[in-house]
Scaffold this active site. Structure first.
Site, PDB file in Angstrom:
ATOM      1  N   THR B  99       0.868  -1.185   0.000  1.00 52.40           N
ATOM      2  CA  THR B  99       0.000   0.000   0.000  1.00 52.40           C
ATOM      3  C   THR B  99       0.899   1.227   0.000  1.00 52.40           C
ATOM      4  OG1 THR B  99      -1.777  -1.140   1.147  1.00 52.40           O
ATOM      5  CG2 THR B  99      -1.772   1.259   1.284  1.00 52.40           C
ATOM      6  N   LYS B 175      -6.780   1.667  -3.601  1.00 52.37           N
ATOM      7  CA  LYS B 175      -6.447   1.004  -2.328  1.00 52.37           C
ATOM      8  C   LYS B 175      -6.459   2.007  -1.174  1.00 52.37           C
ATOM      9  CE  LYS B 175      -5.162  -1.848   0.816  1.00 52.37           C
ATOM     10  NZ  LYS B 175      -4.020  -2.697   1.039  1.00 52.37           N
ATOM     11  N   LYS B 243       0.167   4.850   9.176  1.00 54.87           N
ATOM     12  CA  LYS B 243       0.738   4.959   7.836  1.00 54.87           C
ATOM     13  C   LYS B 243      -0.353   5.111   6.771  1.00 54.87           C
ATOM     14  CE  LYS B 243       1.972   1.160   5.417  1.00 54.87           C
ATOM     15  NZ  LYS B 243       1.431   1.185   4.041  1.00 54.87           N
TER      16      LYS B 243
END
Lengths: 302, 302
Positions: B99, B175, B243
């Protein structure tokens, strides 16, 4: 207290109508009450014993009452401003299924008690389709004897009944916490789809990805379909979540508890209502985002 | 470009290990790479052709590469700091499934192109169980020829592959928007369960109600079970969502787009990390709420 044979269903909106039909199917004597003549006609044609705009008219026929109106003010109106509470037989169980605060639930219980009536604090969830199928989720608190008396009504209308405890107010609180999630999930779905639109991701594809992955929610799947289709005709409404997230906020205030996400979501629904979308489907909360083009909606790009 | 027979899987964490095992089951020649000797041993015993801490060692054997590490820095390290990109055969398709931001995806594509390598921008979702079953959801962008070449790897690892378009960066963006929902849903679940704890609603009952009603989400059902069980051993971690929600925030910043809920959720995960829970399960974000008692956790009431 013996089991009930008849039920007065007050409030024949999407949830109340579904519940009333489920009671008819289960063989109960159903009396339907609403201010909307079309709803009365529909329920009458489907086997209700009687329908009326005035519940007091049949008060002596009712072994139980199911109140499925929108808010606490309406509950108070139908029970106490119409003399219904005074006209009902002593010990009639009144199942209050509106989404209301724990404090309102307790006040309504006290007023019912003045008329020797017992209350089940019994909010519902599941949407119109589940109500129609007799498969609502009911999260209820009250005396065990009230649960027992209402068993035929609960069985007819619910796939799942939670007995949260004796204290009136627990049912209301569980429903409000449920609505916290429902409201945040709709607002989060809108935020995600708005960002996708801004990033030029086709919304039907984004919808398809999310509904097949771990980012899915019941509300995303149900409500963001309306965004993909550009259909904001109201199933539920923006103003319902203004109300429900305000109930969440009131609950948090009483408990002095911080709710960062619910507060942000409430602000989004209030913004949507203030912008004129209060009576549209709750998915119209996505219209607060400027600078995007949505299916079936004119661009707000300036 | 003909179909691939061999694949180098770089990164054997829960997702990478599952993908590697699925490739073995599908009959591909699998080469596994990780810094963790236990992971290498596990994959080696399950039928991998070879395993190593150094992917360069087998570069000439690889028809394709699947990179399933944690972030863009790790992708850059494994591909470019190790000379792997230089050692791979020309036109080898490299499927980048970490990701990462759209910008990072484009920069990695450019660097791969310098080595005559082609990239599929192919983030994944579904969790460890789906990865293990070869049923990940893959949201990918890239040239059609790269999709075609990687078909054996995609078929082996995914139940669903979305082709979002040609442009590298689209996969990453989809995503990231998915992670917006995942992160907000975990934080919303934590907020709701924390409020339930404060209101003295039993958490197992609250969990049961929500998972049977319209307030449910995939993340609520999966992660709030950890809260009910008092088990914060990391499946995913708080710092992963620090994150990922920062990637969401970066994406919004690039597009000058406001994200009220994601911002609030990011702040909750950062607070949890700052309080020392960064390496715990992401459901530990609930520990930012004071004044509640959680199953298996000492009260923070002061």
């Amino acid at each position: 207290m013996s089991e009930v044979q008849s039920v007065g269903v007050i409030g024949l909106g999407s949830m109340g109508m579904g519940a009333a039909k489920s009671c008819v199917r289960a063989g109960l004597d159903v009396y339907g009450f609403d201010l909307n003549p079309q709803a009365l006609e529909e329920l009458g044609s489907l086997g209700a014993k009687a329908v009326s705009t005035n519940a007091v008219e049949f008060a002596d026929k009712l072994d139980s009452v199911l109140v499925l109106v929108v808010n606490a003010a309406q509950v108070n109106t139908v029970l106490f401003k119409t003399d219904l509470a005074a006209a009902l037989k002593a010990n009639t169980p009144v199942m209050v299924s509106a989404t209301i605060s724990a404090e309102d639930a307790k006040q309504i219980e006290a007023k019912l008690a003045e008329h020797n009536l017992v209350m089940l604090d019994a909010p519902v969830s599941g949407g119109a389709v589940k109500a129609e199928a007799g498969e609502m989720t009911i999260m209820a608190s009250g005396a065990q004897s009230t649960f027992d008396a209402l068993e035929p009504v609960l069985n007819a209308t619910a796939a799942k009944v939670y007995n949260i405890g004796e204290a009136i107010g627990l049912g209301a609180t569980v429903k409000i916490i449920h609505q916290l999630l429902a409201g945040v999930h709709i607002a989060a779905g809108a935020e995600a789809m708005a960002l996708a639109a801004r990033a030029n991701i086709p919304l039907d594809l984004m919808y398809d990805v999310v509904t097949n992955a771990a980012g899915n929610s019941w509300m995303f799947e149900n409500r963001m379909k309306h965004v993909v289709d550009g259909d904001y005709s109201p199933k539920s409404m923006v103003d319902i979540f203004v109300k429900d997230l305000n109930l969440v906020s009131d609950t948090a205030k009483d408990l002095k508890f911080p709710l960062p996400l619910s507060s942000a979501a409430l602000n989004m629904f209030v913004s949507a209502s203030n912008a004129g979308f209060g009576q549209e489907d709750d998915s119209a909360v996505i219209k607060i985002f400027d600078g995007i083009e949505l299916p079936g909606v004119e661009s707000k790009q300036k």
